[in-house]
Design an enzyme around this catalytic site. Sequence first.
Site, PDB file in Angstrom:
ATOM      1  N   ASN A  50      32.829  72.336  64.528  1.00 37.07           N
ATOM      2  CA  ASN A  50      33.889  72.620  63.559  1.00 37.07           C
ATOM      3  C   ASN A  50      34.651  73.881  63.934  1.00 37.07           C
ATOM      4  O   ASN A  50      35.885  73.942  63.819  1.00 37.07           O
ATOM      5  CB  ASN A  50      33.290  72.785  62.153  1.00 37.07           C
ATOM      6  CG  ASN A  50      33.250  71.481  61.381  1.00 37.07           C
ATOM      7  OD1 ASN A  50      34.019  70.560  61.659  1.00 37.07           O
ATOM      8  ND2 ASN A  50      32.356  71.391  60.416  1.00 37.07           N
TER       9      ASN A  50
ATOM     10  N   ASP B   4      20.125  64.714  62.316  1.00 37.22           N
ATOM     11  CA  ASP B   4      21.021  65.845  62.100  1.00 37.22           C
ATOM     12  C   ASP B   4      21.781  66.120  63.391  1.00 37.22           C
ATOM     13  O   ASP B   4      21.174  66.175  64.475  1.00 37.22           O
ATOM     14  CB  ASP B   4      20.217  67.080  61.680  1.00 37.22           C
ATOM     15  CG  ASP B   4      21.107  68.247  61.308  1.00 37.22           C
ATOM     16  OD1 ASP B   4      21.388  68.409  60.107  1.00 37.22           O
ATOM     17  OD2 ASP B   4      21.526  68.990  62.211  1.00 37.22           O
ATOM     18  N   ILE B   5      23.105  66.260  63.304  1.00 34.45           N
ATOM     19  CA  ILE B   5      23.916  66.556  64.490  1.00 34.45           C
ATOM     20  C   ILE B   5      23.674  68.004  64.891  1.00 34.45           C
ATOM     21  O   ILE B   5      23.856  68.926  64.076  1.00 34.45           O
ATOM     22  CB  ILE B   5      25.406  66.309  64.218  1.00 34.45           C
ATOM     23  CG1 ILE B   5      25.635  64.849  63.824  1.00 34.45           C
ATOM     24  CG2 ILE B   5      26.252  66.677  65.428  1.00 34.45           C
ATOM     25  CD1 ILE B   5      27.068  64.546  63.408  1.00 34.45           C
TER      26      ILE B   5
ATOM     27  N   ASP C 157      35.357  65.808  61.763  1.00 38.13           N
ATOM     28  CA  ASP C 157      35.410  64.480  61.116  1.00 38.13           C
ATOM     29  C   ASP C 157      35.358  63.363  62.153  1.00 38.13           C
ATOM     30  O   ASP C 157      34.725  62.322  61.929  1.00 38.13           O
ATOM     31  CB  ASP C 157      36.689  64.361  60.274  1.00 38.13           C
ATOM     32  CG  ASP C 157      36.629  65.195  59.008  1.00 38.13           C
ATOM     33  OD1 ASP C 157      35.545  65.721  58.682  1.00 38.13           O
ATOM     34  OD2 ASP C 157      37.682  65.332  58.345  1.00 38.13           O
TER      35      ASP C 157
ATOM     36  N   GLU D 149      26.265  67.071  57.957  1.00 41.46           N
ATOM     37  CA  GLU D 149      26.043  66.369  59.232  1.00 41.46           C
ATOM     38  C   GLU D 149      24.686  65.689  59.274  1.00 41.46           C
ATOM     39  O   GLU D 149      24.181  65.368  60.363  1.00 41.46           O
ATOM     40  CB  GLU D 149      26.175  67.357  60.390  1.00 41.46           C
ATOM     41  CG  GLU D 149      25.098  68.420  60.462  1.00 41.46           C
ATOM     42  CD  GLU D 149      25.385  69.669  59.638  1.00 41.46           C
ATOM     43  OE1 GLU D 149      24.812  70.731  59.949  1.00 41.46           O
ATOM     44  OE2 GLU D 149      26.199  69.595  58.687  1.00 41.46           O
TER      45      GLU D 149
ATOM     46  N   ASP E 150      55.642  41.522   9.288  1.00 45.19           N
ATOM     47  CA  ASP E 150      56.600  40.656   8.590  1.00 45.19           C
ATOM     48  C   ASP E 150      57.371  41.518   7.605  1.00 45.19           C
ATOM     49  O   ASP E 150      56.774  42.374   6.928  1.00 45.19           O
ATOM     50  CB  ASP E 150      55.875  39.522   7.864  1.00 45.19           C
ATOM     51  CG  ASP E 150      56.802  38.370   7.493  1.00 45.19           C
ATOM     52  OD1 ASP E 150      57.895  38.637   6.942  1.00 45.19           O
ATOM     53  OD2 ASP E 150      56.424  37.214   7.752  1.00 45.19           O
ATOM     54  N   ASP E 151      58.676  41.298   7.516  1.00 43.58           N
ATOM     55  CA  ASP E 151      59.477  42.102   6.589  1.00 43.58           C
ATOM     56  C   ASP E 151      59.373  41.613   5.149  1.00 43.58           C
ATOM     57  O   ASP E 151      59.893  42.264   4.244  1.00 43.58           O
ATOM     58  CB  ASP E 151      60.941  42.116   7.041  1.00 43.58           C
ATOM     59  CG  ASP E 151      61.564  40.739   7.007  1.00 43.58           C
ATOM     60  OD1 ASP E 151      62.622  40.568   6.358  1.00 43.58           O
ATOM     61  OD2 ASP E 151      60.990  39.823   7.638  1.00 43.58           O
TER      62      ASP E 151
ATOM     63  N   MET F  61      61.789  36.325  12.666  1.00 40.76           N
ATOM     64  CA  MET F  61      63.050  36.609  11.992  1.00 40.76           C
ATOM     65  C   MET F  61      62.928  37.850  11.114  1.00 40.76           C
ATOM     66  O   MET F  61      62.573  37.787   9.943  1.00 40.76           O
ATOM     67  CB  MET F  61      63.470  35.402  11.152  1.00 40.76           C
ATOM     68  CG  MET F  61      63.545  34.097  11.939  1.00 40.76           C
ATOM     69  SD  MET F  61      64.716  34.170  13.328  1.00 40.76           S
ATOM     70  CE  MET F  61      66.264  34.260  12.439  1.00 40.76           C
TER      71      MET F  61
ATOM     72  N   ASP G 175      56.065  38.146  13.024  1.00 45.96           N
ATOM     73  CA  ASP G 175      57.157  37.315  12.530  1.00 45.96           C
ATOM     74  C   ASP G 175      58.351  37.441  13.474  1.00 45.96           C
ATOM     75  O   ASP G 175      58.608  38.514  14.032  1.00 45.96           O
ATOM     76  CB  ASP G 175      57.545  37.762  11.114  1.00 45.96           C
ATOM     77  CG  ASP G 175      58.616  36.863  10.506  1.00 45.96           C
ATOM     78  OD1 ASP G 175      58.526  35.629  10.709  1.00 45.96           O
ATOM     79  OD2 ASP G 175      59.524  37.383   9.843  1.00 45.96           O
TER      80      ASP G 175
END
Length: 457
Positions: A338, A330-331, A347, A373, A9-10, A55, A53
């Site tokens: 890869n 396990d792969i 992936d 993997e 507020d002023d 105004m 405020d």
Amino acid sequence: MTARILVVDDVPSNVKLLEVRLLAEYFEVLAAFSGAEALDICEGGKVDVILLDVMMPGMDGFEVCRRLKADPATQHIPVVMITALDQSADRVRGLEAGADDFLSKPVNDLQLITRVKSLARLKTLTDELRLRAMTTRNVGLEQFLNGQGVENEPAPKVLLIDEDNHSSARIASMLRGAFSVDVEDDPQAGFFRAAEGTYECVLVGTGFSAYDPLRLCSQLRALDRTRLLPIILIADEGEDERIARALELAVNDYVVRVVDRQELIARLRTQLRRKRYNDRLRSSVTETMEMAVTDPLTGLHNRRYLENHLQTLFERAVSRRRPLSVMMADIDSFKSINDRWGHDGGDDVLREFADRLRRNIRGIDLICRYGGEEFVVVMPDTTLGVAEKVAERLRVEIAGEPFAVDGGANAIAVTTSLGVAELHRGSDTAAALMKRADLALYEAKTGGRNRVAAPAA
């Protein structure tokens, strides 16, 4: 409760008057005497509620509010405009600028304190969500507080609970076009409709002949499904104490009859913007938590999740004297995959391997990508003999059909080695169980791959 309140507020005497009232309720009070000073304080420090405020010379309150709501760093701070202006058009202008409420001078102490407490609670909730979702600033949250995402979407669903059929018909007529409105004149039926429906806001009238409307509001707040649903009270002139009590019960907002259409719509849109903002924050928190425990490539749980939940499953099996088995897979020769087909090909194999795992285990089993993997499946209520059969079925499933790589242009043979172990009664531990499964997997790998192994009896 305590919170940091910024009074803007002023006129220094106006600031001092509000400061005294707020300090009496143990709030921490900051002061700004211009719009520019208020913006600087909000950007540089923690503010919970702003009493602004309208105004003021230079930059009026409307412009200050617009700038606050346009800034992602400050748009979540509740703003209450305090003004001598008492026309509905002025309130609507402030609400459209993003204000959460209006208080008219001279300010009623009860309305001031209850409103500040209500908004401070809301700010605390939002702060907690923002703290948990630090990355959400770049996912489009701003649109939910700057007016977009409400006016430009299909009409939001609103439930109006009001015994006065004349009043409810008038309010429903006001909202049609901007909102999809359902009307209920029985409070208990309204409660069940709110709980079972997909409403974004509930309007509750105070004119029930034999029912306390605040009881309905408290019931809505107590139910999990409606705990966070915005509630707007439609009160009669002179119900200041009821309104204050409603705000204490966490009712979000109120309007006073005779209801102005533009003001009601503006207040509804304010509540919807805030609800959707917090909904998005909660969604972001949930997504972040899921990402923290999910492998992004396969969509399976990750090692962190396994480490947190294996112990729980282990302790449950021990306490219930039920079997529990772990399978590690396990792969085989994954490095050569890869090397030959690149990481994209690798992936592709990992994703398909995860899919085949899913198809061959039960819903109650916990499946995780353990790293690289390697995969782990925790199988409750499963003996070692059954676990070996599951592992053998999976081995056949993997070896029986080639895996597509290179965008489906090529297919390669893939095999897997698996180790299984079961819970031992006595002094066994989850770590020891995992170690036995790992040793069994090692035996399968060194024994020629593409086979299932279990610890020696």
